[in-house]
Enzyme design. Structure first.
Site, short mmCIF file in Angstrom:
data_model
loop_
_atom_site.label_atom_id
_atom_site.label_comp_id
_atom_site.label_asym_id
_atom_site.label_seq_id
_atom_site.Cartn_x
_atom_site.Cartn_y
_atom_site.Cartn_z
N LYS A 52 0.85 -1.21 0.00
CA LYS A 52 0.00 0.00 0.00
C LYS A 52 0.87 1.25 0.00
CE LYS A 52 -3.98 1.84 2.60
NZ LYS A 52 -4.83 1.64 3.79
N SER B 54 -9.73 1.67 2.71
CA SER B 54 -8.87 2.44 1.84
C SER B 54 -7.83 1.60 1.09
CB SER B 54 -8.13 3.52 2.66
OG SER B 54 -7.31 2.90 3.64
N SER C 218 -10.00 -0.76 6.88
CA SER C 218 -9.42 -0.61 5.55
C SER C 218 -8.73 -1.82 4.96
CB SER C 218 -8.43 0.56 5.55
OG SER C 218 -9.13 1.75 5.39
N1 GLN Z 1 -13.18 3.64 5.93
C1 GLN Z 1 -12.64 4.13 7.17
C2 GLN Z 1 -12.32 5.59 7.05
O1 GLN Z 1 -12.71 6.15 6.10
C3 GLN Z 1 -11.49 3.31 7.55
C4 GLN Z 1 -10.21 3.79 7.00
C5 GLN Z 1 -9.04 2.94 7.38
O2 GLN Z 1 -9.17 1.89 8.03
N2 GLN Z 1 -7.88 3.43 7.03
O3 GLN Z 1 -11.70 6.18 7.89
#
Ligand code: GLN
Length: 484
Positions: free
Chosen positions: A78, A153, A177
């Site tokens: 990532k 994400s 994420s």
């Molecule tokens: N979807 C969540 C957010 O928007 C989780 C993001 C993540 O785990 N980095 O913050």
């Protein structure tokens, strides 16, 4: 060889039997990446370095030396995880030209195995999002249906594995994420216990929640990657010293002794019918397999999303203060400090990032701190206590929890982008494990061939540092259902 059928395990066996070379496999993955114009999991492709590493591994095979299970395995990383000498954008224009100055500890560990790092995967800007649509560069698509999002994400990492652009990947999980995109893309993704994997070299979103974790096509593959990256690190004060059991070793006798819990509240939330049916199917497999499965209660679940958007934004607003145009991301012609800040941050950050910085700054501001931030911390503790009660026996005494990952399957690109609240609610079932720092793995209910049916995942949540339990339960499920 058909790379669609490869797993890390099968790759390793075949490589050692010289059925193919590491370079041939690396070339096959690079070819898929070059021919693709739709899914686009990578922001940066490291093809030359990947080929060089693959050649090195082929040399090791020739010499017959013993190799790590990840040697020669093509991986995606990532793009919020630093790699020395490689562009690291965190999905943001503000870091468009930023080159990693050192290897994150996880990258260092992966490199030591002679895995082949193919590239840096797309993400929502600073890992803020559930769909990949907040990437400042472009939208990665779901390999099962390119009109849909891969989740976020870590959507690029999940799509890289599901679409055969890599055999495994690393992502980060602050509120879901890793698990949400794994579920949307029909693969396995695991968020480790807070403190079990070093965060050194991860671009921070919310430091009390962030964890780096693996993606794989099978639980065993994800466990092999986790076993490689876990462990104490002097560079991360929150990483824990201690013995870490090998999670990739399957122990049927141990698995069969585990008691499972199903949280009532997770099925009372708004959820698509076919998702709840699929998750119930998975739970039934465990019941039929002879496990003791009890109903448990996690009564504070309903507060998780609201509390998350106080705590995560507070931490994010502090963490992102470093992107000020002075140390990082200097591309302003302006002379006064204030003008440099304004120009760099005003132009460099996207809308979602700005929204969260504003919210986080507000909840931390004097006069509002007690009402929002402090109160949210107290509710976080209640959510953590819910899990402790479930595990400790006060409320059932279970060893692991079976639950849904997301309330819906992968949604359409554009469907939720103008409604942040709807987007935030995708994380209702994943955030609680981040609050409590628990390990949780998302795995597909069944095998979903590309282009046929949209995948659904379910989650196994464990006690802190009991990754072995959840991964072994996952391996049991895969064996039982023939999905490994
Ligand atoms: N979807 C969540 C957010 O928007 C989780 C993001 C993540 O785990 N980095 O913050």
């Amino acid at each position: 060889m058909d790379i669609q059928k490869l797993t890390i395990k099968k790759f390793g066996d075949a490589l050692r039997k010289k059925e193919f070379s590491a370079l041939e496999i690396t070339d096959a993955y690079i070819k898929t990446t070059e021919e693709d114009t739709m899914i686009r999991p990578y922001i940066t492709v490291c093809d030359a370095a990947a080929r060089e590493e693959a050649r090195y591994v082929d040399g090791l095979v020739k010499q017959g030396v013993e190799m790590h299970p990840l040697a020669g395995v093509p991986l995606g990383i990532k793009d919020n995880i630093l790699m020395e000498g490689i562009r690291t954008t965190a999905g943001s224009k503000i870091l468009d030209a930023y080159i990693g100055g050192y290897d994150a500890t996880v990258v260092k560990k992966v490199k030591e195995t002679h895995a082949v790092i193919l590239g840096k995967t797309n993400l929502d800007e600073f890992a803020m999002g559930s769909s990949n649509e907040n990437s400042a560069f472009y939208k990665t698509r779901n390999p099962h249906d390119t009109t849909r999002v891969p989740g976020g994400s870590s959507g690029g990492s999940a799509a890289s594995v599901a679409g055969n652009f890599a055999l495994g990947a690393l992502g980060s999980d602050t509120g879901g994420s890793i698990r949400e995109p794994a579920s949307f893309c029909g693969i396995v993704g695991m968020k480790p216990t807070y403190g079990s994997v070093s965060r050194f070299g991860l671009v921070a979103l919310a430091s009390s929640l962030d964890q780096i974790g693996p993606f794989g096509k099978t639980v065993e593959d994800a466990a092999i990657i986790f076993d490689t990256i876990k462990g104490h690190d002097v560079h991360d004060a929150t990483s824990k010293v201690g013995e870490y059991a090998a999670t990739s070793v399957y122990d049927e006798q141990h698995v069969k002794e585990l008691t499972l819990g199903v949280p009532r509240e997770y099925f009372e939330e708004q959820m698509d019918k076919d998702v709840s049916r699929a998750v119930e199917d998975a739970i039934n497999v465990f019941k039929k397999g002879g496990f003791s499965v009890k109903e448990i209660s996690l009564p504070h679940t309903k507060y998780a999303v609201s509390v998350y958007y106080v705590i995560m934004t507070a931490e994010a607003s502090s963490n992102l203060a470093r992107f000020d145009g002075v140390r990082y991301a200097r591309n302003s012609e302006k002379n006064t400090l204030w003008d440099i800040y304004k120009e760099t941050r005003g132009r460099g950050f996207g809308d979602e990032v700005k929204r969260r910085i504003l919210l986080g700054t507000f909840v931390l501001s004097s006069g509002y701190y007690d009402a929002y931030y402090l109160k949210a911390q107290k509710v976080r503790k209640l959510i953590t206590n819910d899990f402790e009660n479930a595990f400790d026996g006060g409320n059932g005494g279970v060893d692991a929890i079976l639950a849904p990952v997301t309330p819906t399957k992968a949604f359409k690109v554009g469907e939720k982008i103008s409604d942040p609240i709807a987007m935030y609610l995708s994380d209702i079932f994943t955030i609680p494990a981040n609050f409590a720092g628990l390990p949780a793995v998302s795995l597909p209910v069944k095998k979903y061939p590309l282009g046929k049916e949209l995948p659904v995942g379910f989650q196994i949540i464990g006690k802190p540092f009991h990754e072995k339990d959840i991964m072994n339960l996952g391996m049991w499920y895969e064996r039982e259902t023939g999905t490994n």
